[in-house]
Motif scaffolding. Structure first.
Motif, PDB file in Angstrom:
ATOM      1  N   SER A  73       0.808  -1.219   0.000  1.00 35.47           N
ATOM      2  CA  SER A  73       0.000   0.000   0.000  1.00 35.47           C
ATOM      3  C   SER A  73       0.846   1.276   0.000  1.00 35.47           C
ATOM      4  N   LEU A  74       2.140   1.133   0.277  1.00 36.34           N
ATOM      5  CA  LEU A  74       3.024   2.324   0.309  1.00 36.34           C
ATOM      6  C   LEU A  74       3.609   2.668  -1.060  1.00 36.34           C
ATOM      7  N   PHE A  75       3.250   1.880  -2.092  1.00 32.38           N
ATOM      8  CA  PHE A  75       3.831   2.097  -3.425  1.00 32.38           C
ATOM      9  C   PHE A  75       2.732   2.246  -4.462  1.00 32.38           C
ATOM     10  N   PRO A  76       3.005   2.945  -5.551  1.00 33.73           N
ATOM     11  CA  PRO A  76       2.000   3.115  -6.612  1.00 33.73           C
ATOM     12  C   PRO A  76       1.575   1.760  -7.151  1.00 33.73           C
ATOM     13  N   GLU A  77       0.346   1.676  -7.562  1.00 36.30           N
ATOM     14  CA  GLU A  77      -0.234   0.409  -7.999  1.00 36.30           C
ATOM     15  C   GLU A  77       0.592  -0.209  -9.124  1.00 36.30           C
ATOM     16  N   ARG A  78       1.122   0.610 -10.001  1.00 37.45           N
ATOM     17  CA  ARG A  78       1.858   0.071 -11.143  1.00 37.45           C
ATOM     18  C   ARG A  78       3.149  -0.611 -10.741  1.00 37.45           C
ATOM     19  N   HIS A  79       3.666  -0.293  -9.520  1.00 42.55           N
ATOM     20  CA  HIS A  79       4.923  -0.905  -9.052  1.00 42.55           C
ATOM     21  C   HIS A  79       4.681  -1.986  -7.982  1.00 42.55           C
ATOM     22  N   GLN A  80       3.451  -2.118  -7.496  1.00 44.77           N
ATOM     23  CA  GLN A  80       3.209  -2.970  -6.314  1.00 44.77           C
ATOM     24  C   GLN A  80       3.638  -4.412  -6.540  1.00 44.77           C
ATOM     25  N   GLU A  81       3.185  -5.027  -7.624  1.00 46.08           N
ATOM     26  CA  GLU A  81       3.490  -6.435  -7.852  1.00 46.08           C
ATOM     27  C   GLU A  81       4.977  -6.660  -8.049  1.00 46.08           C
ATOM     28  N   ALA A  82       5.609  -5.751  -8.776  1.00 48.79           N
ATOM     29  CA  ALA A  82       7.040  -5.917  -9.045  1.00 48.79           C
ATOM     30  C   ALA A  82       7.846  -5.796  -7.753  1.00 48.79           C
ATOM     31  N   TYR A  83       7.531  -4.740  -6.943  1.00 50.12           N
ATOM     32  CA  TYR A  83       8.283  -4.552  -5.698  1.00 50.12           C
ATOM     33  C   TYR A  83       8.060  -5.730  -4.748  1.00 50.12           C
ATOM     34  N   PHE A  84       6.766  -6.182  -4.631  1.00 48.65           N
ATOM     35  CA  PHE A  84       6.460  -7.256  -3.694  1.00 48.65           C
ATOM     36  C   PHE A  84       7.080  -8.569  -4.146  1.00 48.65           C
ATOM     37  N   HIS A  85       7.106  -8.763  -5.486  1.00 51.33           N
ATOM     38  CA  HIS A  85       7.717  -9.979  -6.021  1.00 51.33           C
ATOM     39  C   HIS A  85       9.196 -10.038  -5.641  1.00 51.33           C
ATOM     40  N   GLN A  86       9.875  -8.900  -5.751  1.00 49.63           N
ATOM     41  CA  GLN A  86      11.294  -8.871  -5.369  1.00 49.63           C
ATOM     42  C   GLN A  86      11.458  -9.184  -3.876  1.00 49.63           C
ATOM     43  N   PHE A  87      10.536  -8.646  -3.074  1.00 44.51           N
ATOM     44  CA  PHE A  87      10.602  -8.905  -1.623  1.00 44.51           C
ATOM     45  C   PHE A  87      10.407 -10.386  -1.331  1.00 44.51           C
ATOM     46  N   ARG A  88       9.433 -11.036  -1.969  1.00 48.66           N
ATOM     47  CA  ARG A  88       9.159 -12.430  -1.734  1.00 48.66           C
ATOM     48  C   ARG A  88      10.326 -13.307  -2.149  1.00 48.66           C
ATOM     49  N   LEU A  89      11.014 -12.946  -3.245  1.00 46.35           N
ATOM     50  CA  LEU A  89      12.179 -13.730  -3.671  1.00 46.35           C
ATOM     51  C   LEU A  89      13.246 -13.749  -2.591  1.00 46.35           C
ATOM     52  N   GLN A  90      13.438 -12.619  -1.944  1.00 45.87           N
ATOM     53  CA  GLN A  90      14.433 -12.552  -0.878  1.00 45.87           C
ATOM     54  C   GLN A  90      13.974 -13.364   0.350  1.00 45.87           C
ATOM     55  N   VAL A  91      12.703 -13.266   0.641  1.00 43.73           N
ATOM     56  CA  VAL A  91      12.185 -13.968   1.827  1.00 43.73           C
ATOM     57  C   VAL A  91      12.251 -15.470   1.634  1.00 43.73           C
ATOM     58  N   GLU A  92      11.918 -15.926   0.447  1.00 41.55           N
ATOM     59  CA  GLU A  92      11.861 -17.368   0.189  1.00 41.55           C
ATOM     60  C   GLU A  92      13.221 -17.999   0.000  1.00 41.55           C
ATOM     61  N   ASP A  93      14.251 -17.149  -0.153  1.00 47.65           N
ATOM     62  CA  ASP A  93      15.609 -17.682  -0.294  1.00 47.65           C
ATOM     63  C   ASP A  93      16.129 -17.984   1.109  1.00 47.65           C
ATOM     64  N   ALA A  94      16.054 -19.282   1.483  1.00 46.24           N
ATOM     65  CA  ALA A  94      16.430 -19.673   2.855  1.00 46.24           C
ATOM     66  C   ALA A  94      17.905 -19.527   3.118  1.00 46.24           C
ATOM     67  N   ASP A  95      18.702 -19.584   2.055  1.00 47.53           N
ATOM     68  CA  ASP A  95      20.157 -19.509   2.249  1.00 47.53           C
ATOM     69  C   ASP A  95      20.649 -18.075   2.355  1.00 47.53           C
ATOM     70  N   SER A  96      19.767 -17.155   2.171  1.00 53.69           N
ATOM     71  CA  SER A  96      20.202 -15.760   2.150  1.00 53.69           C
ATOM     72  C   SER A  96      19.613 -15.005   3.308  1.00 53.69           C
ATOM     73  N   THR A  97      20.468 -14.228   3.901  1.00 53.44           N
ATOM     74  CA  THR A  97      20.004 -13.334   4.963  1.00 53.44           C
ATOM     75  C   THR A  97      19.733 -11.983   4.312  1.00 53.44           C
ATOM     76  N   VAL A  98      18.500 -11.527   4.439  1.00 45.16           N
ATOM     77  CA  VAL A  98      18.118 -10.277   3.767  1.00 45.16           C
ATOM     78  C   VAL A  98      18.727  -9.089   4.486  1.00 45.16           C
ATOM     79  N   GLU A  99      19.516  -8.355   3.755  1.00 39.58           N
ATOM     80  CA  GLU A  99      20.091  -7.109   4.305  1.00 39.58           C
ATOM     81  C   GLU A  99      20.518  -6.246   3.114  1.00 39.58           C
ATOM     82  N   HIS A 100      19.789  -5.173   2.909  1.00 37.89           N
ATOM     83  CA  HIS A 100      20.055  -4.270   1.771  1.00 37.89           C
ATOM     84  C   HIS A 100      20.131  -2.834   2.272  1.00 37.89           C
TER      85      HIS A 100
END
Length: 837
Positions: A73-100
């Protein structure tokens, strides 16, 4: 908020505020909630479980309103799916510790306003929950400054790339060229990629690189500017040296010390300077030249060789007001196949430049309306005026083949050429005036000598011989001759000559009637002085004759008509090697000389007749002529007896005639109508006879022509259009000139008779005796008393009335006796023209 962004049961969602302990709450309060940046913590499924006050304000919400909302909800609708998809990729990567950190996204506020943000994302665990906390910062201002910087940078790049001068950016420590613009590429004839990476010394001639190294050491060490220097150059890809001026300085760029060099191509300036220097030398040469031909030749050569304008020429104004080619390069001759055009006032290009004195450059003839339809190989050109002398032209068969430097240099060369031509013309005028003065002094000296000799010359032959000898003795002329024009033979007859080759005189005699066509014949026939500067130019005479004149050095002749009171006695022809243009003063002197010689001849002829013991009596027919008396006699059926002719002033001759057989008023009426008669009047009427005075101007009658030749008119008579005139001339005089003189007036005049007779001789004593026999005693007394009393003096010593009282007679009686005595005295003097010694 709108729809949730996860599939979790709302009852399972809880905020960190519900689970945090009192100690944890204190931690969040001091570390997170009071932070300057927005802080948002989200769960694995993207639900916001914590947000500080700054985050609420940043996105336009109350802090609590953000809890349990999806991060999308904090991002424009046109970017929501793309931004969230990138977030989910990081979350689902069990071998990676998310830190950006330094992530940038486009966010949206509650009111729909989009703005750029930068955030860092860090994974961590809280109460066995996997959470992600983002620190968010509004970077709108930074982005604005970045855009401004990019705009400025782009402008800088554009200015550098489009700059007319070459710009190089080199590392101050290594001298390696980091950047170069397009002008640098064009200057060196190398691609920019090749220039970048070169050492700056490689831009310059190899044999002088040490000098350029030293030139750039100072700004590298001292951060000082390098001023422009003379004699600098760069080398292009072909090894050609190109003169440049360099302005260089050192500056800091992105933490690196660099040298910026601006290189200005001064090839045109050098070319102009070199051309001007050579033009300066050419100007000195032209100013030291005295002939226009040489000046024009030098100017055209300079244009072709120095200015590199091969198709160049100069046109000069002729006496016929035509611009004619004076000097042309071979290229011009070839362009026009040897038929170089001339320009008149009808030309609206070349003549316009000459007339307005304004230079003009035509870059494309086909695109210029006034000249587009010309049939010429020329397509561009420069026309520059040369003042009153003409024009200077350079041309090309290629459009736009000239630049501003060509135009300026042509103007400079034309100005110098005009100055040289003006100076040469002025010096030529001075030299001509000096020569004219010298020649005039020599002519005057000869004329003075002739005038002195003419006073003592006893005959016409002596006069003519003296004149010719004086010219032959001078250092200026070869010699001279005097000739007459024979009417009967229609040719020149040489009377006398001095200094002239006898064989040449024979050639003149052999010319026959052709001799009338030359300068001498023209002078006699027109009565005008003329000069033939080049005898070879007399096309009316045979080439063999003019060649013979040139072989003898008779290159020029001055032809002076010899005349007096309308009568031409001949022509004086003076020969010289070369006569330049004769000035008006010289013409005046020669003309006066001709009149002086004519007057002298007239005087000696008249004196010769007066003192001759024997005379030749000539009778001429004047029938069928245009004489006023002949025509009037025929029209009125009357007769005229000539009593005498008196030469008056201004070539006017007074004829005293006795008319009979017609009313005098009819004769006067005819006189008033005649263009020959100046005036006419009746003097006295006696019965059927009328004494008339008729004034004629110029040689209108045979009597006048004969008198001007030195003859004395003895008598003449005309009746019904037929008549004759009798004159006396010295016994040993040639008759031909008198016959020619009459035939010049009336072609049909004939010589009726010629007889020689002795003239009566009267001694002084005989004259007094005859006068005593003629006068009465009273007449002699009155005449002698009037003479002795000063009656004939001016002013009178005694009046007629005083003498009448002295002689005791009335005044009318005195005047009657005096006039009778005077008439008798004058009759003895003028009747029959007796010679008295």
């Amino acid at each position: 908020m709108t729809e949730p962004f996860s599939n979790e049961n709302p009852s399972t969602r809880s905020s960190l505020a519900e689970t945090e302990t009192e100690a944890e709450a204190a931690f969040f309060k001091h570390i997170v909630r009071d932070a300057l940046d927005a802080v948002v913590t989200i769960s694995e499924n993207g639900t916001i479980v914590f947000a500080n006050e700054v985050a609420g304000r940043l996105f336009g919400y109350d802090r609590d309103e953000l809890l349990d909302e999806s991060i999308r909800s904090l991002f424009p609708e046109r970017h929501q799916e793309a931004y969230f998809h990138q977030f989910r990729l990081q979350v689902e990567d069990a071998d990676s510790t998310v830190e950006h950190s330094g992530l940038e996204r486009t966010a949206i506020r509650r009111n729909g306003e989009e703005f750029p943000v930068s955030f860092s994302l860090r994974e961590h665990r809280y109460h066995d929950r996997r959470l992600f906390t983002a620190t968010i910062r509004d970077i709108s201002e930074r982005k604005r400054r970045q855009r401004e910087l990019e705009t400025v940078t782009e402008k800088y790049r554009t200015l550098v790339d489009t700059a007319p001068d070459a710009i190089f950016l080199a590392d101050a420590k290594t001298g390696t060229i980091l950047e170069a613009n397009r002008a640098a590429s064009e200057l060196l004839d190398r691609p920019i990629e090749e220039i970048e990476g070169m050492h700056q010394s490689e831009l310059h001639p190899e044999d002088d690189r040490d000098r350029y190294e030293r030139l750039f050491e100072r700004p590298r060490e001292n951060d000082a500017s390098v001023p422009g220097s003379h004699g600098l150059s760069v080398v292009d890809s072909g090894g050609n040296r190109i003169p440049v001026s360099i302005n260089s300085n050192s500056t800091e760029l992105n933490g690196r010390r660099v040298i910026q060099g601006i290189f200005h191509d001064i090839s045109d300036r050098k070319r102009r300077e070199e051309a001007l220097n050579r033009l300066h030398a050419t100007t000195h040469e032209m100013l030291e030249t005295s002939t226009p031909e040489t000046i024009c030749q030098r100017a055209v050569e300079t244009a072709a060789d120095v200015l590199d304008l091969p198709a160049t020429g100069i046109y000069l104004l002729s006496e016929d007001d035509v611009l004619e080619p004076a000097v042309m390069t071979e290229r011009v001759e070839n362009l026009f196949d040897g038929d170089v055009p001339t320009y008149t006032s009808d030309d609206d290009l070349a003549w316009d430049v000459f007339e307005t004195n304004e230079p003009r450059a035509i870059f494309d003839f086909d695109a210029t309306p006034s000249v587009a339809d010309r049939d010429t190989p020329i397509r561009s050109g420069i026309i520059v005026p040369l003042g009153e002398h003409g024009i200077f032209i350079t041309a090309s068969t290629t459009p736009r083949d000239f630049d501003r430097i060509d135009f300026d240099l042509m103007r400079v060369l034309a100005t110098n050429t005009e100055a040289a031509l003006t100076r040469a013309e002025r010096e030529r005028d001075i030299a001509r005036q000096r020569d004219e003065l010298t020649t005039l002094n020599r002519i005057n000296a000869i004329v003075r000598d002739i005038n002195q000799a003419l006073v003592a010359a006893p005959s016409r032959e002596d006069i003519e011989r003296t004149v010719c000898e004086r010219f032959a003795d001078s250092s200026v002329y070869h010699g001279a001759l005097i000739a007459t024009l024979s009417s009967a033979e229609e040719r020149l007859v040489v009377q006398t000559a001095a200094g002239i080759d006898d064989d040449y005189l024979d050639l003149i005699a052999e010319l026959g009637p052709k001799s009338k066509r030359g300068g001498a014949g023209t002078a006699i026939q027109t009565g005008q002085f003329n000069v033939v500067e080049d005898v070879s130019s007399l096309s009316s005479l045979p080439e063999s004759f003019t060649s013979a004149a040139n072989e003898r050095g008779y290159g020029s002749i001055a032809c002076v008509p010899i005349s007096y009171r309308g009568t031409t006695y001949g022509v004086l022809v003076v020969y010289a090697s070369k006569l330049t243009s004769v000035s008006e003063r010289e013409r005046s002197v020669f003309s006066e000389l001709g009149e002086t010689i004519g007057h002298a001849i007239n005087a000696v002829e008249s004196k010769k007749l007066l003192y001759s013991d024997r005379v030749l009596e000539l009778e001429f027919s004047i029938t069928n002529t245009g004489s006023f008396f002949v025509v009037t006699s025929e029209e009125l059926g009357c007769s005229f007896e000539l009593d005498g002719v008196v030469p008056s002033r201004d070539d006017v001759y007074l004829f005293y005639v006795t008319s009979s057989g017609a009313p005098p008023e009819k004769v006067i009426e005819r006189a008033d109508e005649s263009p020959m008669v100046e005036h006419a009047r009746v003097i006295q009427e006696t019965g059927d006879e009328t004494l008339l005075e008729v004034a004629l101007r110029g040689t209108e009658t045979s009597a006048q022509a004969l008198i001007e030749r030195g003859a004395y008119v003895q008598r003449g008579s005309i009746e019904n259009g037929k008549g004759s005139i009798v004159v006396e001339v010295p016994a040993n005089t040639r008759v031909r000139p008198f016959l020619d003189a009459v035939e010049e007036v009336y072609e049909e005049t004939n010589l009726l008779s010629k007889q020689s007779r002795d003239r009566p001789f009267h001694s002084t004593s005989e004259f007094y005796h005859e006068l005593g026999e003629t006068l009465t005693e009273r007449q002699a007394e009155i005449l002698q008393a009037a003479y002795l009393a000063g009656y004939f003096d001016y002013p009178r010593a005694s009046s007629g009335a005083e003498l009448a009282d002295t002689l005791d007679i009335s005044s009318p009686t005195f005047h009657q006796h005096l006039q009778t005595a005077e008439r008798k005295l004058f009759s003895l003097l003028f009747s029959e023209r007796p010679r008295i010694d």
